[in-house]
Design a protein around this motif. Structure first.
Motif, PDB file in Angstrom:
ATOM      1  N   LEU A  99      38.976  37.784  45.238  1.00  0.00           N
ATOM      2  CA  LEU A  99      37.936  36.770  45.288  1.00  0.00           C
ATOM      3  C   LEU A  99      38.453  35.475  45.911  1.00  0.00           C
ATOM      4  CD1 LEU A  99      36.612  37.175  41.636  1.00  0.00           C
ATOM      5  CD2 LEU A  99      35.564  38.070  43.699  1.00  0.00           C
ATOM      6  N   PRO A 100      37.591  34.722  46.592  1.00  0.00           N
ATOM      7  CA  PRO A 100      38.034  33.447  47.169  1.00  0.00           C
ATOM      8  C   PRO A 100      38.594  32.494  46.126  1.00  0.00           C
ATOM      9  CG  PRO A 100      35.905  34.100  48.079  1.00  0.00           C
ATOM     10  CD  PRO A 100      36.205  35.060  46.968  1.00  0.00           C
ATOM     11  N   SER A 101      37.958  32.408  44.951  1.00  0.00           N
ATOM     12  CA  SER A 101      38.414  31.466  43.925  1.00  0.00           C
ATOM     13  C   SER A 101      39.800  31.835  43.401  1.00  0.00           C
ATOM     14  CB  SER A 101      37.412  31.417  42.768  1.00  0.00           C
ATOM     15  OG  SER A 101      37.213  32.713  42.218  1.00  0.00           O
ATOM     16  N   SER A 104      42.425  31.119  46.271  1.00  0.00           N
ATOM     17  CA  SER A 104      42.722  29.718  46.576  1.00  0.00           C
ATOM     18  C   SER A 104      43.306  28.967  45.396  1.00  0.00           C
ATOM     19  CB  SER A 104      41.448  29.014  47.065  1.00  0.00           C
ATOM     20  OG  SER A 104      40.454  29.004  46.047  1.00  0.00           O
ATOM     21  N   ASP A 129      33.632  38.499  48.282  1.00  0.00           N
ATOM     22  CA  ASP A 129      32.995  39.017  47.076  1.00  0.00           C
ATOM     23  C   ASP A 129      32.586  40.478  47.213  1.00  0.00           C
ATOM     24  OD1 ASP A 129      33.094  36.544  45.684  1.00  0.00           O
ATOM     25  OD2 ASP A 129      31.432  35.821  46.910  1.00  0.00           O
ATOM     26  N   ASP A 190      28.446  26.488  38.715  1.00  0.00           N
ATOM     27  CA  ASP A 190      28.307  27.472  39.803  1.00  0.00           C
ATOM     28  C   ASP A 190      27.276  28.502  39.358  1.00  0.00           C
ATOM     29  OD1 ASP A 190      29.423  29.912  38.752  1.00  0.00           O
ATOM     30  OD2 ASP A 190      31.426  29.131  39.066  1.00  0.00           O
ATOM     31  N   THR A 192      27.050  31.766  39.021  1.00  0.00           N
ATOM     32  CA  THR A 192      27.275  33.103  38.471  1.00  0.00           C
ATOM     33  C   THR A 192      26.392  33.296  37.247  1.00  0.00           C
ATOM     34  OG1 THR A 192      29.144  32.253  37.189  1.00  0.00           O
ATOM     35  CG2 THR A 192      29.648  33.251  39.303  1.00  0.00           C
ATOM     36  N   THR A 216      27.939  27.486  44.776  1.00  0.00           N
ATOM     37  CA  THR A 216      27.962  28.953  44.807  1.00  0.00           C
ATOM     38  C   THR A 216      29.358  29.536  44.648  1.00  0.00           C
ATOM     39  OG1 THR A 216      28.154  28.946  47.225  1.00  0.00           O
ATOM     40  CG2 THR A 216      25.928  29.044  46.287  1.00  0.00           C
ATOM     41  N   ASP A 217      30.350  28.673  44.397  1.00  0.00           N
ATOM     42  CA  ASP A 217      31.727  29.159  44.349  1.00  0.00           C
ATOM     43  C   ASP A 217      32.515  28.372  43.315  1.00  0.00           C
ATOM     44  OD1 ASP A 217      34.187  30.524  45.497  1.00  0.00           O
ATOM     45  OD2 ASP A 217      34.667  28.413  45.865  1.00  0.00           O
ATOM     46  N   SER A 218      33.330  29.084  42.513  1.00  0.00           N
ATOM     47  CA  SER A 218      34.123  28.426  41.474  1.00  0.00           C
ATOM     48  C   SER A 218      35.136  27.454  42.054  1.00  0.00           C
ATOM     49  CB  SER A 218      34.844  29.472  40.621  1.00  0.00           C
ATOM     50  OG  SER A 218      33.927  30.290  39.946  1.00  0.00           O
ATOM     51  N   THR A 220      34.813  25.584  44.720  1.00  0.00           N
ATOM     52  CA  THR A 220      34.101  24.350  45.049  1.00  0.00           C
ATOM     53  C   THR A 220      33.784  23.550  43.798  1.00  0.00           C
ATOM     54  OG1 THR A 220      33.107  25.462  46.952  1.00  0.00           O
ATOM     55  CG2 THR A 220      32.080  23.410  46.231  1.00  0.00           C
TER      56      THR A 220
END
Length: 301
Positions: A99-101, A104, A129, A190, A192, A216-218, A220
């Protein structure tokens, strides 16, 4: 030697192990005469006799006995290498997805440590995702946040997670009751499903009908918290190091088990790949840091 007669060496190996040209011929699906000719050519190549030809069998000479373990070891190494190559077309490259979160906020910062432990491996990381099916892809392993129900794939729990309220310390005045302050803070979220449901329940105790900011993203969301834009429910795994360092705080004594957890996902046959075994062992060792931090967090609360 400039040229190794591999066919003749294979014939020698099988004949020597069986003490029979006939059995060697059967294993290689050729005639006994062909095996005899291969052995003869090898003996001419070396300039010495490898077998004593007896009436119903053959017997290694002293030179043959000396040569056999080297030939056996050589073919064994070749067979091992070929088997690994057939199962893993890129044994020196590890391709993983997550996942991106998670990438990162945690994994990317840690990958340098893994590369120091495994300098022979190059790493290719993809983020997204999408739930990979490992069909027609070179992907070795994925780290997913879900319920662990991935049909047709080997799935193993990696890490449990929890939701906590968090904010920048500058938003909380230590001289005033925290409960009175959080109702007036901007709330962030976010989108989810579990956070939407949690907000619906928690908002009943606050004087707010909706979050001030929705993303829309953790990852962010955490950046917004670091910018002191408000308070939010976040996954502990993504902010534990920020809490340890006091960059973010959790001002109220509440936490909720997430609906989802982190899982290692891969086809069953990928588990035997040496590079996958190395990465999994390293990753499990590293996530213990998060588990230990969670234990300390609970004691502080």
């Amino acid at each position: 030697m400039a040229h190794l007669p591999l066919k003749a060496l294979q014939a020698f190996r099988l004949a020597a192990e069986a003490n029979s040209f006939k059995e060697a011929a059967e294993q290689l699906h050729v005639t006994q005469a062909a095996i005899s000719q291969q052995i003869k050519s090898l003996e001419q190549h070396l300039g010495l006799k490898l077998f004593k030809r007896l009436t119903r069998e053959v017997e290694l000479t002293a030179e043959g006995r000396q040569l056999l373990p080297y030939v056996s070891q050589g073919f064994s190494s070749l067979e091992t290498g070929m088997a690994q190559l057939m199962d893993d077309p890129n044994p020196s490259r590890l391709t993983l997805s997550t996942l991106p979160s998670f990438a990162s906020r945690w994994l990317v910062a840690k990958l340098g440590e893994f590369q120091q432990e495994a300098p022979d491996l190059s790493i290719q990381l993809t983020v997204g995702d999408r739930l990979e099916r490992f069909e027609g892809e070179e992907l070795d392993i994925a780290v997913r946040f879900g319920r662990g129900d991935y049909p047709g794939l080997n799935t193993e729990l990696l890490l449990k997670d929890y939701l906590i309220p968090a904010c920048h310390p500058s938003l909380i005045n230590s001289d005033s009751p925290v409960v009175e302050q959080i109702g007036s803070l901007p709330w962030l979220q976010d989108d989810t499903p579990e956070l939407v449901d949690l907000w619906s329940e928690f908002a009943k105790t606050l004087n707010q009908e909706a979050p001030r900011l929705q993303v829309t993203d953790s990852g962010t969301l955490i950046e917004a918290l670091l910018g002191a834009q408000g308070m939010a429910f976040v996954r502990f795994s993504l902010v534990y190091n920020l809490l340890e360092r006091g960059i973010l705080i959790s001002p109220i004594q509440s936490h909720w088990k997430t609906l989802y957890d982190y899982y290692l996902v891969m086809p069953e046959h990928h588990k035997k790949r040496p590079k996958v075994k190395r990465f999994e062992a390293w990753l499990r060792k590293e996530v213990r840091e998060i588990e230990s931090s969670w234990e300390r967090f609970q004691k502080r609360k």
